[in-house]
Write a protein that holds these residues in place. Structure first.
Motif, PDB file in Angstrom:
ATOM      1  N   LEU A 242       0.736  -1.395   0.088  1.00  0.00           N
ATOM      2  CA  LEU A 242      -0.032   0.011  -0.031  1.00  0.00           C
ATOM      3  C   LEU A 242       0.949   1.173  -0.022  1.00  0.00           C
ATOM      4  O   LEU A 242       0.181   2.273  -0.266  1.00  0.00           O
ATOM      5  N   TYR A 246      -1.013   4.238  -1.434  1.00  0.00           N
ATOM      6  CA  TYR A 246      -1.765   5.048  -0.219  1.00  0.00           C
ATOM      7  C   TYR A 246      -1.152   6.497  -0.364  1.00  0.00           C
ATOM      8  O   TYR A 246      -2.045   7.541  -0.174  1.00  0.00           O
ATOM      9  N   TYR A 249      -2.366   8.517  -3.152  1.00  0.00           N
ATOM     10  CA  TYR A 249      -3.837   8.830  -3.008  1.00  0.00           C
ATOM     11  C   TYR A 249      -4.071   9.876  -2.226  1.00  0.00           C
ATOM     12  O   TYR A 249      -4.899  10.977  -2.471  1.00  0.00           O
ATOM     13  N   ARG A 250      -3.356  10.064  -0.912  1.00  0.00           N
ATOM     14  CA  ARG A 250      -3.677  10.796   0.276  1.00  0.00           C
ATOM     15  C   ARG A 250      -2.782  12.125  -0.056  1.00  0.00           C
ATOM     16  O   ARG A 250      -3.253  13.177   0.420  1.00  0.00           O
ATOM     17  N   PHE A 369      -7.961  -1.320   0.970  1.00  0.00           N
ATOM     18  CA  PHE A 369      -7.853   0.127   0.509  1.00  0.00           C
ATOM     19  C   PHE A 369      -8.689   0.821  -0.733  1.00  0.00           C
ATOM     20  O   PHE A 369      -9.080   1.606  -0.956  1.00  0.00           O
ATOM     21  N   PRO A 379      -9.515   5.995   4.464  1.00  0.00           N
ATOM     22  CA  PRO A 379      -8.579   5.261   3.722  1.00  0.00           C
ATOM     23  C   PRO A 379      -7.403   4.599   4.811  1.00  0.00           C
ATOM     24  O   PRO A 379      -6.765   3.988   3.953  1.00  0.00           O
ATOM     25  N   GLY A 380      -7.278   4.864   5.718  1.00  0.00           N
ATOM     26  CA  GLY A 380      -6.382   4.309   6.956  1.00  0.00           C
ATOM     27  C   GLY A 380      -6.646   2.910   7.267  1.00  0.00           C
ATOM     28  O   GLY A 380      -6.123   2.469   8.281  1.00  0.00           O
ATOM     29  N   TYR A 383      -4.335  -0.114   7.455  1.00  0.00           N
ATOM     30  CA  TYR A 383      -3.158   0.162   8.389  1.00  0.00           C
ATOM     31  C   TYR A 383      -3.557   0.016   9.802  1.00  0.00           C
ATOM     32  O   TYR A 383      -2.900  -0.544  10.567  1.00  0.00           O
TER      33      TYR A 383
END
Length: 411
Positions: A242, A246, A249-250, A369, A379-380, A383
Motif C-alpha cells: 500500500l 496510499y 492517493y492521500r 484500500f 482510507p487508513g 493500516y
C-alpha cells in the motif's frame, strides 16, 4: 560451526551481509516504480491498478510459498553458497526480463520468476545460524536486518530518481546490481555448512507444505511462535502493498518523493537493526525485546492509519522501525528448536510462512484500500488492521515463551 575458524566465521558473516545488502538494494531500486508501471499499463485507473497490484503481490508470495521449502532443503543438502548464487543470478536475469516487458502479462510473468528466485534472505538466515552460537543469533539476525534496511536506504532513493527519467530504468539498475552480486558471491562467499552436517539426501517430504507444517508444529511452543510470527508477517504486508498507492492517493507524492520517504523507512530500520537489537537483547532478553518491538509497531501503524497530513505520516517510520527488533527475536527463538542440519529447512519454512502471509496480505489490504477509495471513507483502515494484528501477535508469542521457559534460557 567448529569447522570454520573464528576469523573465517567473522569474514563469512561480513560477506553474507554485503550479499544481502546488494540483493536488497536491487529490490529497493524497483519498489517506487513497479506500482506506477502497473498504473501506466492500466491507463491511469488507480482503483483497478490497486487490485492488480494485489494479485501481483499474491502471485509473488505464492511462488515463495511453494519454492522456499525446496530451496531450504537444497541448501541443507548441497550447502548455502550455491543457493545464494543461483538466487542472485536468477533475479538479475528476471529484472532484465521485466525491464523489457511489453505488456502487463509479461510483467506479471516476471514477478512469478522473481518469487521463485528471491531466496537469498532465508538462506542467509540459515547461513548465519550455521556460524553463530545460539545466544548470539538475535544480534546477528539484527545485523542481517540492518543489511536489509541499508538496501532500502539507497535503493528506493535511486529508484525514485531513475524513475523520473523512465519507469523501466530502475529495473535495468536492479539487474546490474543482482548480477554484480552473483559475481561477487562467486569469488568471495565461502560455504558455511560443513559436509558432515549436510543431510545425506534431499528431504523432499519436508520440502512442501505438509513438511513445513510438520516442522513448524513439531513442538507446541514452536507452533505458538509460528502463529505469532504469521500475524506479524501479515501485518507487514500492508507496507509493500500500500505505501506507494496510499501516499499517491492521500498526499499526491511522485516517484521521487516516494523514494525519499522509503529511504527514511530504511534509515530508521537500519539504525534499529544494526544498533539496537544486540544491546536490547543483551540487556532485556529476547522476550522483552520482542514485546517492546510489537507494541511500537502497533503504534506506528496506528499513526499511519490516522495521520491527517504527510508530516504526521512521516512521524510513523521511527516507531515502525522499532518493530524491526521483533523478527530477529522471533528467528533466534525459532532456531533453538531445530537441529543444526535442519536450519535451512527451518528458515525455508519461515520464509514459506511469509509466503502464506504474502498471498493473503496483498489481496486483503489492497481490497480494503480499494474499497476505501471507492467509498471515500477511512482510507487508513488497512493500516489500522495491521496495528490490530500486531496487538494479537503479542499474547500468542508470550504464551510460546512461557511454555519453553523451563527447558530454555529465555528472558
Amino acid at each position: 560451526m567448529a569447522a570454520i575458524s573464528k576469523g573465517r566465521r567473522q569474514a563469512a558473516f561480513i560477506f553474507i551481509l554485503i550479499t544481502v545488502a546488494l540483493d536488497m538494494l536491487a529490490l529497493g531500486v524497483m519498489l517506487p516504480v513497479l506500482p506506477k508501471l502497473i498504473v501506466q499499463f492500466e491507463g491511469g485507473d488507480l482503483h483497478r491498478a490497486a487490485t492488480i497490484a494485489g494479485f501481483f503481490g499474491f502471485s509473488w508470495a505464492l511462488m515463495q510459498f511453494l519454492f522456499q521449502p525446496v530451496l531450504g532443503a537444497l541448501s541443507d543438502r548441497f550447502g548455502r553458497r550455491p543457493v545464494v548464487l543461483a538466487s542472485n543470478f536468477g533475479l538479475g536475469l528476471d529484472y532484465v526480463f521485466m525491464a523489457l516487458a511489453p505488456s502487463l502479462a509479461f510483467l506479471y510473468m516476471g514477478r512469478l520468476i522473481s518469487g521463485i528466485s528471491a531466496a537469498s534472505f532465508s538462506t542467509a538466515s540459515a547461513y548465519i545460524a550455521d556460524i553463530t552460537p545460539e545466544e548470539k543469533r538475535a544480534g546477528r539476525f539484527g545485523m542481517l536486518g540492518a543489511a536489509f534496511g541499508f538496501g532500502f536506504i539507497i535503493g528506493p532513493a535511486i529508484g525514485g530518481l531513475l524513475g523520473e527519467y523512465g519507469l523501466r530504468l530502475p529495473f535495468v539498475a536492479a539487474a546490474v546490481l543482482s548480477l554484480a552480486n552473483a559475481l561477487y558471491g562467486y569469488f568471495i562467499l565461502p560455504e558455511s555448512l560443513a559436509p558432515e552436517k549436510r543431510t545425506p539426501n534431499i528431504a523432499w517430504r519436508g520440502a512442501n507444505i505438509f513438511g513445513v507444517l510438520e516442522l513448524l508444529t513439531s513442538k507446541r511452543e514452536l507452533a505458538l511462535l509460528t502463529a505469532a510470527v504469521f500475524l506479524s508477517y501479515l501485518a507487514h504486508e500492508s507496507l509493500p502493498s500500500l505505501f506507494v498507492l496510499y501516499t499517491d492517493y492521500r498526499y499526491h507524492w511522485d516517484s521521487k518523493t516516494t523514494g525519499w520517504a522509503l529511504t527514511i523507512v530504511g534509515v530508521s530500520q537500519t539504525i534499529v537493526s544494526g544498533g539496537l537489537v544486540r544491546p536490547a537483547v543483551a540487556r532485556l532478553g529476547e522476550v522483552r525485546t520482542l514485546t517492546i518491538a510489537l507494541v511500537f509497531g502497533a503504534l506506528g501503524f496506528a499513526v499511519y492509519a490516522f495521520a491527517s497530513n504527510e508530516w504526521a505520516f512521516l512521524s510513523a517510520p521511527p516507531l515502525i522501525a522499532l518493530w524491526a527488533m521483533a523478527n530477529p527475536s522471533f528467528q533466534a527463538l525459532a532456531t533453538r528448536f531445530a537441529d543444526p542440519s535442519h536450519q535451512g529447512r527451518l528458515q525455508g519454512a519461515l520464509a514459506s510462512l511469509r509466503g502464506v502471509s504474502g498471498m493473503i496480505g496483498p489481496l486483503l489490504f489492497t481490497q480494503i484500500f480499494g474499497l476505501s477509495v471507492a467509498t471515500g471513507e477511512f482510507p487508513g483502515a488497512a493500516y489500522f488492521l495491521s496495528a490490530a494484528l500486531l496487538c494479537a501477535s503479542l499474547p500468542v508469542a508470550l504464551s510460546a515463551t512461557r511454555i519453553a521457559a523451563p527447558q530454555t534460557a529465555f528472558r
